[in-house]
Structure formats: structure tokens, C-alpha cells
Design an enzyme around this catalytic site. Structure first.
Site, PDB file in Angstrom:
ATOM      1  N   ASP A 190       9.428   2.643   0.976  1.00 21.12           N
ATOM      2  CA  ASP A 190       8.337   3.445   1.537  1.00 21.12           C
ATOM      3  C   ASP A 190       8.253   3.106   3.024  1.00 21.12           C
ATOM      4  OD1 ASP A 190       5.947   4.433   2.450  1.00 21.12           O
ATOM      5  OD2 ASP A 190       4.749   3.755   0.746  1.00 21.12           O
ATOM      6  N   TYR A 209       0.864  -1.183   0.000  1.00 17.78           N
ATOM      7  CA  TYR A 209       0.000   0.000   0.000  1.00 17.78           C
ATOM      8  C   TYR A 209       0.899   1.231   0.000  1.00 17.78           C
ATOM      9  CZ  TYR A 209      -3.261   3.649   1.163  1.00 17.78           C
ATOM     10  OH  TYR A 209      -3.985   4.816   1.115  1.00 17.78           O
TER      11      TYR A 209
HETATM   12  C1  LIG Z   1      -0.378   5.709   4.834  1.00 17.04           C
HETATM   13  C2  LIG Z   1       0.618   5.283   3.847  1.00 17.04           C
HETATM   14  C3  LIG Z   1       0.824   6.008   2.651  1.00 17.04           C
HETATM   15  C4  LIG Z   1      -0.016   7.194   2.269  1.00 17.04           C
HETATM   16  O1  LIG Z   1       0.112   8.259   3.150  1.00 17.04           O
HETATM   17  P1  LIG Z   1      -1.021   9.405   3.196  1.00 17.04           P
HETATM   18  O2  LIG Z   1      -0.482  10.397   4.165  1.00 17.04           O
HETATM   19  O3  LIG Z   1      -2.284   8.742   3.653  1.00 17.04           O
HETATM   20  O4  LIG Z   1      -1.145   9.950   1.824  1.00 17.04           O
HETATM   21  C5  LIG Z   1       1.819   5.573   1.806  1.00 17.04           C
HETATM   22  N1  LIG Z   1       2.577   4.500   2.097  1.00 17.04           N
HETATM   23  C6  LIG Z   1       2.413   3.784   3.226  1.00 17.04           C
HETATM   24  C7  LIG Z   1       3.298   2.628   3.511  1.00 17.04           C
HETATM   25  C8  LIG Z   1       1.422   4.142   4.124  1.00 17.04           C
HETATM   26  O5  LIG Z   1       1.232   3.421   5.244  1.00 17.04           O
END
Ligand SMILES: *Cc1c(COP(=O)(O)O)cnc(C)c1O
Length: 465
Positions: A284, A183
Site C-alpha cells: 500500500d 493504516y
Molecule cells: C490515506 C490512506 C489510505 C486511504 O485512502 P483514502 O483516500 O482516505 O480512502 C489507505 N492507505 C494508506 C497508506 C493511506 O495513507
């Protein structure tokens, strides 16, 4: 001489008593209404009528609870009930709510400037935060781009990778390779690398860029990988590397795509493959950053430095929206020296000073606290107490890593009834799909954490299937 106007000792006591009784009554009935389930505020009706919540419908009929205030690990609802928070407001509020040090960081910054454009102007909060992030992340990451949300920081990372290869005269490298179950956010670029099935975005498939996917590693956390574990990734790289700008993934813990924990060694081997095939590596760490997995960053479970790193969520301790994309001097210099020589992104609220100030204060607060002991303590307690759920017939498995405890069920939960049941247990737990999980603030005390694990047991033991 007798002074009739002087109040006697006993009458002074009486008026003091009266004052306290009065104050008590006033505060009970005016400031602190007694517990009752029918003091839902009027405005909640307008909320249902007009406002979208995350992944929701207007007028859905699903319960939404009114929060009046929050303090430490407790959310106070408008009807007077207090809930122990097991979510940290989606992994963000690692220090709990209403923290005096974080409050002060924002109010102090307010006295000088709340916001100023970042085009052609700079300010100390941004520079201090950048220096701090560069200090606590791997040495090689020296350049930083601030943005407003995790999703945007992922878009920025993807654009950096494409621009890097464009400058290196490889303009065909515009695609991304990732593992299923990820995600990365809700904007179009981020959506394109979310799990194509659990990523909640199938509906947009025709307008999304088609990326390359391989199965997520099945090798569990704590185990070393074999050649075989790398087979799918190697095959995809062999086949597609001329088109692939970067591999993007969440290191060690896949969050909202399924709460999957996997071998850190997979990432060691992936780094070698990426270098071999000429593909950048993007981590990420929006969900895993700032201690959640027991290390300050999940990449510390590996020997790997990514080319690009995304941070967000708990960056500001849950106070404001802010994200950062870090990269190596090599990538930033390549982009800056090539054509067009500029990095093509620039949000209006880039490096907002309030957000930068509170982020810096949150990081210092974290580093000055025994956060690692706290996370280990939470991990041990979650392992011990969530075990009780394992024998339940509705439970598929229980897994814990750092301050993340997951109970995976065999069937998706009923969101019409479960949130209400958790609230009735005095806790805030928000499941998704088959996953009932806890991600509490690090300051949570053992007795408070026990209330959360007991509530999970109580609620899911009533599920019939
Ligand atoms: C929550 C999340 C996002 C997105 O962040 P937002 O602030 O909701 O746009 C991206 N990558 C990971 C791994 C996340 O947990």
C-alpha cells in the site's frame, strides 16, 4: 490654438493617482478585508450544526477554520490570515495549491468530457495515465484498476488476491496477514487490516473480518535485518498460510497508523517468505508514492516487486480523488482466465477523465521538476531544525525520512487548543494522537519551512507534562 477641453499634463497625473488610490482603497476594503479575527463567515455556524468532518462529532465545539483560497504553499483563511501549509492536505498537494499546469489540465479536459461511464467505453486520459503509471512502476506490474479513493483501491487489492487464489483452486485463502501499526483506510476490508488498537476501528471489531497480525519490524530504516527480525512473520506464515491470500503492508513508512519508519530489508526477506509459503504480497503506497520518502516509490528502497500495488493520495497532486491498484500480468491473467473469469468490482466513477487528466499532468510535472533534490533538501532541513525539539520534556523522539518530519510526544496532544495555536503561529499543522508532524509540498522554500519548524517548537515547548 488653445484647447480648453484638453486635460493638462498635471490633471492627467492627478486622475491616474486618484485611480490608483481609489483602487487601492477598494481592493483593501472590498476584495481583501483587513486582518481581523471576527470576520468568520456566517456559513461556519451551519458547518458546525450539520456537517461531519473526518473523525469528528457534529457540534463538537472544536475549531474548524474557513478557507477562502489557496496558492502555492499558502492557505488563505476567510478572515484574511495566511497559513503556511505543513500537511499537503494529507500528503496529497505535493506541488502546492492552484498550480497553473494542473488547473489547465482540468479545464482542457472539461472542454471534451467531464465524465463518462467506464463500462464498455474508454477514453484517452485513462489510457495515457495507465501507460504512465506502468512506465514508472516496476516492469512486472502491467495491469491496472482505477477507483475513487485509497480505501477502495485497498478493497480492490484484497479482492484481487482472494479471486486469484479462488481461480487457483484454493478458495480457503481469504484471510490477510499484516503488521501492527498499519493504516489502510476506513472501509470494512481496509479497516480489518488497520492496526487493531491505533487503527481507530475497535468499535467495529465484531463485524470486521478477523485477520492475522504480527508486530511491526523494530529494525530501523537504513539497517539490514537478521533472521530474528523475521521470526514473528515466519511463524504466522507457517501457521496460517493455508488461509492467507496475501500479506498487506505499507512499505518502509507506516503513515496514519503511527508514522513508523522501518528497515527496507524486512521487505526483501518478506518477499522470499511470501513466495515460499504461496502468499501474495500487497504494497500500500497510497501515502508513500510519488516521492515522499526520497524515492519515487518506497519500494525503490528495496529489491522487491509486490504482486499488487495501491496508489492514491498524491496521484492527482491533491486535485481530485483517484486511486489505482496495479498488478502483475500473472495475477490479472489468472483472474481473467479462471472462473468466473471477471474481476468483480466496478465503481460508477471509475477512471474519471478529469481526475485521470490531472493525475497525468501531476506526474509529468513531478518528473520534470527537481523533486528528488527538493525532497533531500527538505529532509536535511527538517533533520536540522526539528532537532531543537528533542530536549523538550514533552518530546519522546524526533524522526525524519524524506519530506516527512515527525515529533512524537509522550502524551496525546490536546486537539481543543493545539490547532488554534498553530493557526496563531501562521501555519497549518494538524497533529494526531502523540504525533506532531510535517509533510509539506515539495515546492516549499527554506524560509517557509523554517516557519513551520519554528511554529512546532514554539507550540510544543508550551506543553506542560
Ligand atoms: C490515506 C490512506 C489510505 C486511504 O485512502 P483514502 O483516500 O482516505 O480512502 C489507505 N492507505 C494508506 C497508506 C493511506 O495513507
Amino acid at each position: 490654438m488653445d484647447e480648453p477641453n484638453n486635460p493638462s499634463f498635471s490633471s492627467i497625473i492627478c486622475s491616474i493617482l486618484e485611480f490608483y488610490i481609489f483602487k487601492n482603497i477598494i481592493s483593501r476594503y472590498l476584495y481583501n478585508p483587513p486582518m481581523s479575527s471576527n470576520t468568520t463567515p456566517d456559513w461556519l455556524a451551519d458547518d458546525a450544526k450539520h456537517i461531519w468532518h473526518p473523525y469528528s462529532a457534529i457540534n463538537s465545539g472544536l475549531p474548524v477554520f474557513a478557507v477562502e483560497s489557496a496558492h502555492g504553499v499558502r492557505l488563505k483563511l476567510s478572515d484574511g490570515r495566511e497559513l503556511i501549509d505543513g500537511m499537503s492536505s494529507w500528503w496529497c498537494a505535493i506541488h502546492g495549491y492552484n498550480h497553473p499546469i494542473l488547473n489547465k489540465a482540468i479545464t482542457d479536459q472539461l472542454k471534451s468530457v467531464a465524465h463518462v461511464m467506464f463500462g464498455g467505453l474508454s477514453h484517452q486520459p485513462a489510457v495515457d495515465l495507465a501507460n504512465k503509471l506502468i512506465e514508472i512502476t516496476p516492469e512486472a506490474l502491467q495491469s491496472i484498476f482505477f477507483s475513487d479513493s485509497g480505501s477502495v483501491s485497498v478493497e480492490v487489492a484484497m479482492k484481487m488476491a482472494i479471486q486469484y487464489w479462488h481461480t487457483k483452486n484454493q478458495p480457503k485463502k481469504q484471510k490477510f496477514l499484516t503488521i501492527r501499526g498499519g493504516y489502510h483506510g476506513d472501509t470494512f476490508g481496509a479497516m480489518s487490516v488497520c492496526d487493531p488498537v491505533t487503527g481507530m476501528h475497535q468499535l467495529f471489531s465484531e463485524s470486521l473480518n478477523q485477520q492475522f497480525f504480527v508486530d511491526a519490524p523494530s529494525r530501523p530504516f537504513g539497517e539490514a535485518c537478521t533472521e530474528n527480525d523475521m521470526h514473528a512473520m515466519m511463524q504466522a506464515l507457517t501457521e496460517h498460510h493455508p488461509e492467507v491470500a496475501a500479506v498487506i503492508l505499507e512499505p518502509v513508512v507506516q503513515g496514519a497508523g503511527g508514522m513508523h519508519f522501518y528497515s527496507a530489508d524486512y521487505l526483501n526477506r518478506l518477499r522470499v517468505l511470501c513466495d515460499e509459503y504461496g502468499v501474495l504480497l500487497i504494497f500500500d503506497e497510497i501515502a508513500t508514492g510519488f516521492g515522499r520518502t526520497g524515492r519515487l516509490f518506497a519500494l525503490e528502497h528495496t529489491e522487491v516487486v509486490p504482486d499488487i500495488l495501491c496508489l492514491g493520495k498524491s496521484l492527482t497532486g491533491g486535485y481530485m480523488t483517484l486511486a489505482a491498484t496495479l498488478t502483475t500480468t500473472h495475477v490479472s491473467q489468472t483472474i481473467s482466465q479462471g472462473k468466473p473469469g471477471l474481476f468483480m468490482h466496478g465503481p460508477t466513477f471509475m477512471a474519471n477523465p478529469l481526475a485521470c487528466s490531472v493525475a497525468l499532468a501531476s506526474i509529468e510535472l513531478l518528473l520534470n521538476s527537481p523533486w528528488q533534490q527538493n525532497v533531500i533538501r527538505i529532509e536535511q532541513q527538517l533533520k536540522q531544525e526539528l532537532k531543537a525539539c528533542e530536549p523538550l520534556s514533552c518530546v519522546e523522539n524526533v524522526r525524519v525520512l524524506g519530506a516527512i518530519g515527525v515529533v512524537e510526544l509522550k502524551q496525546p496532544v490536546d486537539m481543543k487548543t493545539l490547532p488554534q495555536q498553530f493557526v496563531d503561529e501562521g501555519v497549518w499543522v494538524r497533529p494526531f494522537g502523540k504525533l506532531v508532524y510535517l509533510m509539506p509540498p515539495y515546492i516549499i522554500q527554506p524560509d517557509e519551512l523554517s516557519l513551520l519548524t519554528k511554529a512546532i517548537y514554539n507550540v510544543i515547548s508550551k506543553i506542560k507534562h
